[in-house]
Design an enzyme around this catalytic site. Structure first.
Site, PDB file in Angstrom:
ATOM      1  N   LYS A   1       0.825  -1.210   0.000  1.00  0.00           N
ATOM      2  CA  LYS A   1       0.000   0.000   0.000  1.00  0.00           C
ATOM      3  C   LYS A   1       0.864   1.268   0.000  1.00  0.00           C
ATOM      4  CE  LYS A   1      -3.961  -2.125   2.499  1.00  0.00           C
ATOM      5  NZ  LYS A   1      -4.743  -2.052   3.763  1.00  0.00           N
TER       6      LYS A   1
ATOM      7  N   PHE B   1     -15.226   4.454   8.014  1.00  0.00           N
ATOM      8  CA  PHE B   1     -13.849   4.634   7.546  1.00  0.00           C
ATOM      9  C   PHE B   1     -13.715   4.539   6.022  1.00  0.00           C
ATOM     10  CE2 PHE B   1     -14.272   0.061   8.403  1.00  0.00           C
ATOM     11  CZ  PHE B   1     -13.726  -0.515   7.268  1.00  0.00           C
TER      12      PHE B   1
ATOM     13  N   ARG C   1      -1.559 -13.921   5.102  1.00  0.00           N
ATOM     14  CA  ARG C   1      -2.390 -13.238   6.119  1.00  0.00           C
ATOM     15  C   ARG C   1      -1.672 -13.238   7.473  1.00  0.00           C
ATOM     16  NH1 ARG C   1      -6.994 -10.002   5.148  1.00  0.00           N
ATOM     17  NH2 ARG C   1      -7.970 -10.619   7.093  1.00  0.00           N
TER      18      ARG C   1
ATOM     19  N   THR D   1      -5.386  -6.499  11.433  1.00  0.00           N
ATOM     20  CA  THR D   1      -5.693  -5.299  10.649  1.00  0.00           C
ATOM     21  C   THR D   1      -5.213  -4.024  11.343  1.00  0.00           C
ATOM     22  OG1 THR D   1      -7.650  -6.444   9.832  1.00  0.00           O
ATOM     23  CG2 THR D   1      -7.607  -4.058   9.535  1.00  0.00           C
TER      24      THR D   1
ATOM     25  N   ARG E   1       2.243  -5.721   9.734  1.00  0.00           N
ATOM     26  CA  ARG E   1       1.358  -4.622  10.104  1.00  0.00           C
ATOM     27  C   ARG E   1       1.720  -3.994  11.465  1.00  0.00           C
ATOM     28  NH1 ARG E   1      -4.489  -6.852   7.868  1.00  0.00           N
ATOM     29  NH2 ARG E   1      -4.372  -5.809   5.837  1.00  0.00           N
TER      30      ARG E   1
ATOM     31  N   HIS F   1      -2.026  -5.374   1.896  1.00  0.00           N
ATOM     32  CA  HIS F   1      -3.295  -6.091   1.778  1.00  0.00           C
ATOM     33  C   HIS F   1      -2.974  -7.527   1.386  1.00  0.00           C
ATOM     34  CE1 HIS F   1      -7.354  -7.218   0.517  1.00  0.00           C
ATOM     35  NE2 HIS F   1      -6.759  -7.814  -0.511  1.00  0.00           N
TER      36      HIS F   1
HETATM   37  O1  CDP Z   1      -7.284  -5.701   5.389  1.00  0.00           O
HETATM   38  P1  CDP Z   1      -8.102  -6.598   6.276  1.00  0.00           P
HETATM   39  O2  CDP Z   1      -8.870  -7.667   5.531  1.00  0.00           O
HETATM   40  O3  CDP Z   1      -7.286  -7.145   7.415  1.00  0.00           O
HETATM   41  O4  CDP Z   1      -9.180  -5.644   7.016  1.00  0.00           O
HETATM   42  P2  CDP Z   1     -10.650  -5.171   6.595  1.00  0.00           P
HETATM   43  O5  CDP Z   1     -11.473  -5.192   7.839  1.00  0.00           O
HETATM   44  O6  CDP Z   1     -11.159  -5.917   5.405  1.00  0.00           O
HETATM   45  O7  CDP Z   1     -10.442  -3.652   6.186  1.00  0.00           O
HETATM   46  C1  CDP Z   1      -9.832  -3.306   4.965  1.00  0.00           C
HETATM   47  C2  CDP Z   1      -8.849  -2.176   5.211  1.00  0.00           C
HETATM   48  O8  CDP Z   1      -9.579  -1.031   5.638  1.00  0.00           O
HETATM   49  C3  CDP Z   1      -7.844  -2.422   6.322  1.00  0.00           C
HETATM   50  O9  CDP Z   1      -6.704  -3.157   5.905  1.00  0.00           O
HETATM   51  C4  CDP Z   1      -7.490  -1.018   6.753  1.00  0.00           C
HETATM   52  O10 CDP Z   1      -6.473  -0.449   5.942  1.00  0.00           O
HETATM   53  C5  CDP Z   1      -8.775  -0.258   6.517  1.00  0.00           C
HETATM   54  N1  CDP Z   1      -9.556  -0.013   7.767  1.00  0.00           N
HETATM   55  C6  CDP Z   1      -9.522   1.261   8.325  1.00  0.00           C
HETATM   56  O11 CDP Z   1      -8.859   2.154   7.795  1.00  0.00           O
HETATM   57  N2  CDP Z   1     -10.237   1.520   9.474  1.00  0.00           N
HETATM   58  C7  CDP Z   1     -10.966   0.561  10.061  1.00  0.00           C
HETATM   59  N3  CDP Z   1     -11.656   0.863  11.182  1.00  0.00           N
HETATM   60  C8  CDP Z   1     -11.008  -0.731   9.503  1.00  0.00           C
HETATM   61  C9  CDP Z   1     -10.290  -0.988   8.353  1.00  0.00           C
HETATM   62 MG    MG Z   2     -10.617  -7.650   4.392  1.00  0.00          MG
END
Ligand code: CDP
Ligand code: MG
Length: 246
Positions: free
Chosen positions: A14, A64, A102, A108, A122, A147
């Site tokens: 990213k 978000f 992952r 996350t 991360r 990601h």
């Molecule tokens: O990337 P991942 O699948 O772990 O998380 P997700 O819940 O699918 O969310 C996608 C992306 O959104 C995350 O990797 C974060 O960069 C962003 N995000 C955020 O900015 N604020 C949040 N409260 C949750 C997610």
């Molecule tokens: Mg996701």
């Protein structure tokens, strides 16, 4: 190659990773030595808003979401140097690659990542509060560097969204393809079989296309349009084709 050998995941390095120059570190963590898997395709992508919206469609409507689109399109980390806005998109291939990457990425939320899984990628990320117009915190933006697809279904959807078949060596492709027999052009959310002024050329007869994409295009041509579906196909053909104004 058996189907387990062909397991694939979409990895995005990213904009925060590029800005902070940890790209090389992430790539070396992904190496075959560490993961037992290998690179199948890679490209630098100036992320079109349509691509960002499709990629994160499941988060549409969340507090978000707008901040996430600004983040993934590079607008947050490169507000002025528009030309630097990019991600590195990778198709990564190997046994159990979804789970391996992952886990390498970690939770996350970078704060949680640091607490629970020091050493994961991360854990190097940042959390930035998202404020409403009155200055009240409504959520957090999580700048978490990488990601990685969560499931087989996500990987298939995401790889087909970011990559054309010909971005991937034929023996490394995991999903069925078909040869296109018509010309397709795109303009203003519409599809054409002949050139229209200001339309974007998508496909010509002989081009190799994801089979599921071609089915969507054919449905459109037969007057059964479904706009959400069309954007999924078109987004990848717009990658790096025109400089978008943001
Ligand atoms: O990337 P991942 O699948 O772990 O998380 P997700 O819940 O699918 O969310 C996608 C992306 O959104 C995350 O990797 C974060 O960069 C962003 N995000 C955020 O900015 N604020 C949040 N409260 C949750 C997610
Ligand atoms: Mg996701």
């Amino acid at each position: 190659m058996d189907s387990n050998q062909l397991e694939q995941t979409l990895v995005l390095i990213k904009p925060d990773a590029l800005k902070n120059s940890v790209t090389g570190f992430i790539l070396s963590q992904l190496s075959e030595f560490h993961t037992g898997s290998r690179f199948a395709a890679a490209k630098i992508v100036n992320v079109h808003r349509m691509l960002a919206e499709e990629h994160y469609a499941e988060h549409r409507g969340k507090a978000f979401y707008a901040a996430l689109l600004d983040y993934i399109t590079g607008a947050v980390h490169y507000p002025v140097d528009v030309w630097k806005r990019r991600v590195i998109a990778i198709v990564y291939l190997g046994p159990n690659v979804l789970k391996t990457v992952r886990e390498m990425a970690g939770p996350t939320n970078p704060h949680k990542a640091r607490e629970e899984r020091p050493g994961c990628l991360r854990a190097l990320g940042t959390v930035v509060p998202i404020l409403d117009a009155k200055g009240n915190k409504i959520d957090d933006r999580m700048d978490n560097l990488i990601h990685a697809s969560a499931t087989y279904e996500d990987a298939e959807r995401e790889i087909k969204l970011w990559f054309l078949p010909h971005d991937i060596p034929p023996l490394m492709r995991a999903y069925p393809t078909e040869v296109c027999e018509t010309h397709y052009y795109y303009k203003d959310d519409r599809l054409f079989n002949t050139y229209e002024p200001d339309s974007v050329f998508l496909l010509a007869p002989g081009d190799v296309v994801w089979k599921s994409d071609l089915e969507i295009l054919r449905q459109h041509a037969q007057g059964q349009p479904s706009q959400g579906q069309l954007n999924k196909v078109v987004a990848k053909y717009l990658v790096n084709r025109t400089a978008q104004e943001q």
